[in-house]
Design an enzyme around this catalytic site. Structure first.
Site, PDB file in Angstrom:
ATOM      1  N   SER A 128      13.826  21.077 -30.316  1.00 22.99           N
ATOM      2  CA  SER A 128      12.859  20.461 -29.070  1.00 22.99           C
ATOM      3  C   SER A 128      13.129  18.770 -29.916  1.00 22.99           C
ATOM      4  CB  SER A 128      11.937  21.032 -30.174  1.00 22.99           C
ATOM      5  OG  SER A 128      11.723  21.497 -30.298  1.00 22.99           O
TER       6      SER A 128
HETATM    7  N1  SAH Z   1      12.462  24.958 -33.656  1.00 24.31           N
HETATM    8  C1  SAH Z   1      14.001  25.077 -32.734  1.00 24.31           C
HETATM    9  C2  SAH Z   1      12.904  25.164 -31.056  1.00 24.31           C
HETATM   10  C3  SAH Z   1      13.392  26.192 -30.392  1.00 24.31           C
HETATM   11  S1  SAH Z   1      12.806  26.900 -29.481  1.00 24.31           S
HETATM   12  C4  SAH Z   1      14.688  24.432 -32.776  1.00 24.31           C
HETATM   13  O1  SAH Z   1      14.564  23.470 -33.885  1.00 24.31           O
HETATM   14  O2  SAH Z   1      15.726  24.498 -32.654  1.00 24.31           O
HETATM   15  C5  SAH Z   1      11.358  28.252 -30.155  1.00 24.31           C
HETATM   16  C6  SAH Z   1      12.121  28.866 -30.564  1.00 24.31           C
HETATM   17  O3  SAH Z   1      10.706  29.960 -30.635  1.00 24.31           O
HETATM   18  C7  SAH Z   1      13.080  30.298 -29.746  1.00 24.31           C
HETATM   19  O4  SAH Z   1      13.748  30.700 -30.561  1.00 24.31           O
HETATM   20  C8  SAH Z   1      12.841  32.105 -29.412  1.00 24.31           C
HETATM   21  O5  SAH Z   1      13.298  32.114 -29.006  1.00 24.31           O
HETATM   22  C9  SAH Z   1      11.307  30.928 -30.376  1.00 24.31           C
HETATM   23  N2  SAH Z   1      10.376  31.978 -30.245  1.00 24.31           N
HETATM   24  C10 SAH Z   1       9.295  32.274 -28.824  1.00 24.31           C
HETATM   25  N3  SAH Z   1       8.681  34.094 -29.535  1.00 24.31           N
HETATM   26  C11 SAH Z   1       9.237  34.307 -30.656  1.00 24.31           C
HETATM   27  C12 SAH Z   1       8.108  34.909 -31.620  1.00 24.31           C
HETATM   28  N4  SAH Z   1       7.015  35.594 -30.958  1.00 24.31           N
HETATM   29  N5  SAH Z   1       8.306  34.953 -32.471  1.00 24.31           N
HETATM   30  C13 SAH Z   1       9.385  34.639 -33.054  1.00 24.31           C
HETATM   31  N6  SAH Z   1      10.278  33.563 -32.485  1.00 24.31           N
HETATM   32  C14 SAH Z   1      10.103  33.235 -31.015  1.00 24.31           C
END
Ligand code: SAH
Length: 221
Positions: A70
């Site tokens: 993000s």
């Molecule tokens: N906070 C992260 C943002 C990653 S983007 C950072 O700072 O890098 C969102 C993340 O949510 C992705 O890694 C994706 O795989 C995860 N995600 C999506 N759906 C999910 C679910 N149902 N359970 C766990 N993780 C999930």
């Protein structure tokens, strides 16, 4: 709370990071502790080497598997909203991703339980926590839309992926007074949403427009 071990991490220039924090201030982030953590957390180690030089831009950046780290503003804003009612002891994070948001939070709350559905991303994040000495984070490979019921109740929950509706399980796992910060919507329109659990039930407030990857069901090994 974790204190980062920055030996050997190779920080970018102080000026670059000061500029990032100035921009966050200009965008309305006002929690001093959050700003300080944003200034001192090395974002470049959460990216592949080819992208590391862009780490201090205020942009979302790819981390593989069609997922993104993000934007710094978004991380700071969600952290500030989560902490707005006082210190937190137990926080659930849905979507570990690169582990950057986790690492920011780990310096500001007692303990984090973070769930990720894509195993290779989780393993990379685990390695980064080890490198930085982040030692108050517990990881689970699962569909985080169901929360982590065995570890609740939580006084804060943050989701970095967007469901179309707030999952009832997450609200159930909030303690009284607990706060859930979550983007809600589809790929056309999303709203960053705050849900506060009270004795009388859940109180929902829409904060501002958001742009997150979708919350998906199932896991990837
Ligand atoms: N906070 C992260 C943002 C990653 S983007 C950072 O700072 O890098 C969102 C993340 O949510 C992705 O890694 C994706 O795989 C995860 N995600 C999506 N759906 C999910 C679910 N149902 N359970 C766990 N993780 C999930």
């Amino acid at each position: 709370m974790s204190k980062l071990n920055l030996a050997g991490v190779g920080m970018t220039s102080q000026r670059t990071r000061d500029r990032l924090v100035q921009r966050l201030c200009d965008q309305g982030i006002s929690n001093f502790e959050v700003l300080e953590v944003m200034r001192t957390t090395p974002r470049h180690i959460f990216l592949d080497e080819a992208l590391a030089h862009r780490a201090y831009e205020d942009a979302a950046l790819p981390i593989g598997f069609q997922q993104t780290l993000s934007q710094p503003y978004t991380v700071a804003r969600m952290t500030e909203l989560l902490l707005a009612a006082g210190p937190l002891k137990r926080v659930l994070e849905v979507g570990t991703g690169s582990g950057f948001q986790t690492t920011v939070l780990a310096q500001l709350v007692d303990r984090i339980y973070s769930v990720e559905r894509i195993k290779p991303l989780q393993e990379k994040a685990r390695q980064r926590f080890r490198t930085l000495g982040v030692n108050n984070v517990h990881l689970k490979h699962a569909d985080g839309g169901f929360g982590w019921p065995e570890k609740g109740l939580f006084d804060g929950i943050i989701s970095t992926a967007a469901p179309e509706q707030v999952p009832a399980e997450l609200v159930e796992q909030l303690d009284i007074g607990g706060r859930l910060i979550i983007p809600v919507g589809d790929n056309k329109s999303q709203q960053l949403t705050l849900v506060v659990k009270t004795e009388q039930g859940a109180v929902t407030t829409i904060i501002e427009p958001a742009f997150f990857v979708p919350l998906k069901s199932g896991v990837i090994r």
